[in-house]
Design an enzyme around this catalytic site. Structure first.
Site, PDB file in Angstrom:
ATOM      1  N   ASN A  10     116.317  -7.708 -79.534  1.00  0.00           N
ATOM      2  CA  ASN A  10     115.010  -8.322 -79.784  1.00  0.00           C
ATOM      3  C   ASN A  10     114.049  -7.743 -78.748  1.00  0.00           C
ATOM      4  OD1 ASN A  10     112.785  -9.928 -80.099  1.00  0.00           O
ATOM      5  ND2 ASN A  10     113.777 -11.825 -79.399  1.00  0.00           N
ATOM      6  N   LYS A  12     110.931  -8.150 -78.555  1.00  0.00           N
ATOM      7  CA  LYS A  12     109.787  -9.033 -78.257  1.00  0.00           C
ATOM      8  C   LYS A  12     108.492  -8.217 -78.268  1.00  0.00           C
ATOM      9  CE  LYS A  12     112.997 -12.054 -75.957  1.00  0.00           C
ATOM     10  NZ  LYS A  12     113.273 -13.094 -74.988  1.00  0.00           N
ATOM     11  N   HIS A  93     112.655 -18.000 -83.534  1.00  0.00           N
ATOM     12  CA  HIS A  93     112.984 -17.743 -82.123  1.00  0.00           C
ATOM     13  C   HIS A  93     112.323 -18.825 -81.264  1.00  0.00           C
ATOM     14  CE1 HIS A  93     113.115 -15.959 -78.148  1.00  0.00           C
ATOM     15  NE2 HIS A  93     114.102 -15.196 -78.589  1.00  0.00           N
ATOM     16  N   GLU A  95     110.796 -18.772 -78.573  1.00  0.00           N
ATOM     17  CA  GLU A  95     109.458 -18.448 -78.048  1.00  0.00           C
ATOM     18  C   GLU A  95     108.390 -18.742 -79.099  1.00  0.00           C
ATOM     19  OE1 GLU A  95     110.293 -14.463 -76.656  1.00  0.00           O
ATOM     20  OE2 GLU A  95     111.585 -15.320 -75.107  1.00  0.00           O
ATOM     21  N   GLU A 164     120.811 -19.653 -79.097  1.00  0.00           N
ATOM     22  CA  GLU A 164     120.199 -19.187 -77.853  1.00  0.00           C
ATOM     23  C   GLU A 164     119.693 -20.371 -77.043  1.00  0.00           C
ATOM     24  OE1 GLU A 164     118.580 -14.900 -78.232  1.00  0.00           O
ATOM     25  OE2 GLU A 164     117.116 -16.233 -79.125  1.00  0.00           O
ATOM     26  N   GLY A 170     116.340 -14.839 -70.673  1.00  0.00           N
ATOM     27  CA  GLY A 170     115.594 -14.124 -69.634  1.00  0.00           C
ATOM     28  C   GLY A 170     115.804 -14.650 -68.229  1.00  0.00           C
ATOM     29  N   SER A 209     120.459 -13.925 -72.024  1.00  0.00           N
ATOM     30  CA  SER A 209     120.986 -13.197 -70.857  1.00  0.00           C
ATOM     31  C   SER A 209     122.309 -12.468 -71.111  1.00  0.00           C
ATOM     32  CB  SER A 209     121.122 -14.127 -69.648  1.00  0.00           C
ATOM     33  OG  SER A 209     119.851 -14.566 -69.229  1.00  0.00           O
TER      34      SER A 209
END
Ligand code: PGA
Length: 249
Positions: A10, A12, A93, A95, A164, A170, A209
């Protein structure tokens, strides 16, 4: 049931023309691992160039609008992604669930829109740190799945799930192996409940991660059928060892 693993990157909001070389390098190195499906989900505007740069390699989007077409300024339909050369897309996702306030119902509609045109969909779910610490992670993720899973699995396109945990994205932190195993087993049960025997073949990816240093261990956990990789998918040196780990090498 053991399925072919899927390692999806991904990117991003990273990637311009200059990075096509990196995509070429990843696609080329991936050819050495035919027992693993590898894909890169790149920014929408890069899909067409990426797909042309690496014919035969799976390029995906990171989001899709639920509507077929119409007055949705700035949005991209499933058919547009497909037309640009994508074969899959992420939906929901964290985010986007967070920054764009995407609801489970919206994520479900997006997944259905993708599958209906033949685009594979990866539905993302995962809990926040507060929820994990409260001990409600499994319950929360099951609720997300109840609201986000597409109604049916008709057609050729494939559904996958990415678990996730938000607090692992991250951050370099990952859940313990038993915690990942517990969540993936619960997701598997839910998929069987929903889709019957077809639920056994839906790939459940772990994301958050994932790196070369932890991938091997993650891939040995039951019901981990691949990974969704953010930061470590941006270059061939970091990404390919994860693909190798999925291949058992
Ligand atoms: P990360 O991101 O691998 O950089 O933690 C994963 C993701 O957000 O999909």
């Amino acid at each position: 049931m053991s399925v072919k693993k899927l390692v999806a990157g991904n990117w991003k909001m990273n990637g311009v023309s200059a990075d096509l070389d990196q995509i070429r390098a990843i696609a080329s190195a991936s050819r050495g691992y035919e027992d693993v499906d590898v894909a890169l989900c790149v920014p929408t505007i890069l899909i067409d160039r990426a797909a042309r740069a690496v014919p035969g390699f799976s390029i995906g989007g990171q989001d899709v609008h639920h509507a077929e077409k119409g007055a949705h300024t700035g949005c991209t339909s499933a058919l547009m992604l497909l037309d640009a050369g994508a074969s899959l897309t992420l939906v929901g996702h964290s985010e986007r669930r967070d920054a764009q306030r995407e609801s489970d119902a919206e994520v479900k509609a997006k997944a259905e829109a993708a599958l209906s045109v033949g685009l594979n969909a990866i539905v993302c779910v995962g809990e926040s740190l507060d929820i994990r610490e409260l001990g409600s992670a499994v319950e929360t993720v099951m609720g997300q799945l109840d609201g986000s899973l597409p109604r049916s699995l008709e057609g050729e396109a494939e559904l996958a799930i990415a678990y996730e945990p938000i607090w692992a994205i991250g951050t370099g932190k990952i859940p313990t192996a038993p915690d990942i195993a517990q969540m993936h087993a619960a997701i598997r049960r839910k998929l069987r409940e929903r889709y019957g025997s077809a639920g056994a073949g839906i790939r459940i990816l772990y994301g958050g991660s994932v790196k070369a240093s932890n991938a091997k261990e993650i891939f040995t956990i039951a019901d981990v059928d691949g990974a969704l990789v953010g930061g470590a998918s941006l270059n061939v040196e970091d990404f390919i060892p994860i693909v190798a780990a999925a291949s058992g090498r």
